[in-house]
Motif scaffolding. Structure first.
Motif, short mmCIF file in Angstrom:
data_model
loop_
_atom_site.label_atom_id
_atom_site.label_comp_id
_atom_site.label_asym_id
_atom_site.label_seq_id
_atom_site.Cartn_x
_atom_site.Cartn_y
_atom_site.Cartn_z
N TYR A 158 -34.78 -15.00 -80.03
CA TYR A 158 -35.63 -16.18 -79.86
C TYR A 158 -36.91 -16.09 -80.68
CZ TYR A 158 -32.76 -18.52 -76.42
OH TYR A 158 -31.75 -19.21 -75.81
N LEU A 175 -33.97 -14.94 -68.29
CA LEU A 175 -32.70 -15.50 -68.76
C LEU A 175 -31.54 -14.52 -68.63
CD1 LEU A 175 -33.79 -17.49 -71.94
CD2 LEU A 175 -32.85 -18.44 -69.82
N LEU A 191 -27.80 -25.23 -69.19
CA LEU A 191 -28.95 -24.68 -69.91
C LEU A 191 -29.10 -23.18 -69.67
CD1 LEU A 191 -31.68 -27.46 -69.50
CD2 LEU A 191 -30.53 -26.74 -71.60
N CYS A 248 -28.88 -20.95 -72.97
CA CYS A 248 -30.06 -20.19 -73.39
C CYS A 248 -29.87 -18.69 -73.19
CB CYS A 248 -31.29 -20.67 -72.63
SG CYS A 248 -31.74 -22.39 -72.97
#
Length: 565
Positions: free
Chosen positions: A114, A157, A303, A307
């Motif tokens: 990221y 995450l 999501l 992600c």
């Protein structure tokens, strides 16, 4: 609970089992005791300096990170578990197992991905500047990925599956008639969730949250890359940058305070689990979602999956395939082989020691043996950087004593025989992940009826023969699953490997850290992708367990990772 050991067998055999359990517990406890000893008696006492300068900054950053990750994983894990268990909406059956996939991605890997995507020179901000005609960073605002918020997002995450797994298992095991009674008394679905289902699942959620927070304390790669100065980073800096092992041990003791609090939380949560009524067949498909509610549920779960797993897999896969010929070299193969051999050695060691601990506890379930087995599992609660210091101290002391004796007696020097070798890494891996293997084997042994032990003894077999001929085939699945999880955890372990590896020795984790820290994600992508793919193995195991036994199996496997003392 009466022992399975027969009084007709020699008393020396029982003493050998107790001695075996005590020895294993002492070996695992040695790193913890060493840390306290060095912290109390350092060569150079910098504790006042730490208090005046950086310690409280480390603690504040650690608390902030833990609080942020805890809140995010609770919302993501509990929310997704409730949706896929209690609601019907498009894609629910896919999300039931797919929401586990982020568990395969190490936090430091997703942080590198990221950062590459979202930093100023990354493709996302470049595209925004092209679309809107912005020239410099002063023309617009974009969140800084290298920040406390970015570290919280990255860790959350990949860690929310801990909460998701245990919360979902708890929801499945709840009696459906209790929720039906709450609805008949006028509760809406939301009120039924808040007032009935959530309090009943709270013990399991507490266990999952404690695992999340322990992994947060252990993380080094993410917080170091994002310049978030937590206790884990403080240990690394004090030891290697300032050359003060005593100061690092003192910071490690501060970390263990948080560990003790988390263990207390885990025990409080686990204590009430046995009181719940289980009725899995009545707990599913309670609410059908339609329209915008179904779309919102699908978007929320999608999501998390996208992600936490989809984006990292696509980015790493693209880089790895595009540069495969350049980076698949003899050196890379050697590094991958190092990781494979280290992880295999640790998995075999934890499987053997875990089997001895679990079987010793089965034979002699006394307060002493149960306490020793619980103490042997403490290593899982210790962050990797703390474990590295604890392992180095006794091994270095042994090396120095042996070298001094050899010099005095034979005028030869052995150098760093243990502390400067891969043995130190394997020892750290084994001490830290022994709880995972032992927990899985204990769960399998609990399902073996005591009559099989007595039947074997009546045929003249002693405890060792009974273990080999009777129990080992029956607990093989638990033993293999525990060893598999240990293998994957060792492949991903970064802080302990960084601190203990011999000079010039690399694993996939340190290889990734080296190049990604130098902004060379393309070079590290192949190694990162290999770790992610290997990490899918326990995820597949958990997914199969979910489908086969409707929540029972995944509860056991995940709880085997908890430091149940």
């Amino acid at each position: 609970m009466t022992p399975f050991f027969s009084p007709s067998q020699p008393r020396s055999s029982g003493l050998r089992w107790i001695l075996t359990v005590s020895t294993i517990a002492l070996l695992v406890a040695l790193p913890v005791l060493s840390i306290f000893w060095l912290a109390l008696f350092p060569e150079e006492n910098i504790w006042p300096h730490l208090l005046d300068t950086v310690l409280f900054h480390y603690i504040a950053a650690t608390l902030t990170l833990a609080l942020g990750v805890g809140v995010f994983t609770l919302v993501a894990g509990v929310g997704s578990a409730w949706l896929v268990t209690m609601c019907r909406f498009p894609g629910r059956r896919l999300f039931e197992w797919a929401l586990l996939l982020p568990f395969a991605v190490p936090a430091y890997v997703i942080a590198y991905v990221y950062t590459d995507l979202l930093e100023y020179a990354g493709p996302v901000q470049k595209l925004l500047r092209e679309w809107f005609g912005w020239q410099t960073s002063r023309d617009y605002w974009f969140p800084d990925i290298r920040s406390m918020g970015g570290a919280i997002a990255m860790l959350s995450l990949v860690l929310y599956p801990y909460v998701y797994m245990l919360a979902r298992a708890a929801f499945i095991e709840q009696c459906g008639s209790i929720r039906a009674a709450s609805r008949s008394l006028g509760c809406t679905p939301w009120q039924s969730f808040v007032r009935v289902s959530l309090p009943m699942a709270r013990p399991a959620i507490a266990v999952g949250l404690s695992l999340v927070l322990m992994e947060t304390l252990n993380d080094f790669g993410t917080v170091d890359f994002f310049a978030v100065r937590t206790l884990s980073v403080g240990i690394y800096d004090t030891w290697l940058s300032r050359g003060n092992l005593g100061g690092a041990a003192q910071i490690a003791c501060s970390t263990l305070v948080f560990v003790v609090l988390l263990i207390a939380l885990e025990r409080m949560g686990r204590a009430r689990q046995r009181h719940f009524v289980q009725s899995p067949s009545q707990s599913r498909d309670s609410y059908r979602l339609r329209g915008w509610r179904a779309a919102l549920a699908c978007t929320f779960c999608g999501l998390l999956l996208l992600c936490g797993f989809g984006v990292p897999l696509l980015v790493l896969g693209g880089y790895a395939l595009g540069n495969f010929a350049n980076y698949w070299t003899d050196d890379f193969f050697t590094i991958a082989l190092n990781s494979l051999l280290l992880s295999t050695a640790a998995a075999l060691a934890t499987a053997l020691l875990g089997l001895l601990l679990a079987y010793g506890k089965r034979l002699f379930p006394t307060r002493l043996v149960i306490s020793l087995v619980g103490f042997a599992k403490l290593g899982y609660a210790m962050p990797g950087a703390v474990m590295a210091i604890g392992v180095l101290i006794p091994l270095a002391a042994f090396d120095n004593a042996l070298d001094a004796w050899l010099r005095a007696q034979f005028d030869i020097s052995m150098g760093l025989l243990l502390s400067g070798s891969v043995f130190a890494i394997v020892f750290a891996y084994t001490a830290r992940f022994l709880a995972v293997s032992a927990g899985a084997i204990e769960t399998s042994l609990e399902k073996v009826t005591p009559s099989m032990d007595r039947a074997s003894r009546s045929l003249g077999r002693n405890s060792w023969q009974t273990l080999w001929a009777v129990h080992l085939p029956l607990v093989r699945a638990g033993l293999l699953s525990g060893a598999l999880v240990v293998f994957v955890d060792c492949m991903k372990e970064l802080p302990a490997t960084l601190l203990l590896r011999p000079f010039g020795f690399d694993t996939l984790a340190t290889y990734i850290y080296q190049f990604a820290s130098d902004e060379m994600l393309e070079r590290s992508a192949l190694g990162a992708l290999m770790i992610v793919l290997v990490g899918l193995l326990p995820v597949i195991l958990l997914s199969r367990s979910m489908g086969r036994r409707s929540g029972e199996g995944q509860t056991e496997l995940m709880e085997s990772e908890a430091p149940a003392l």
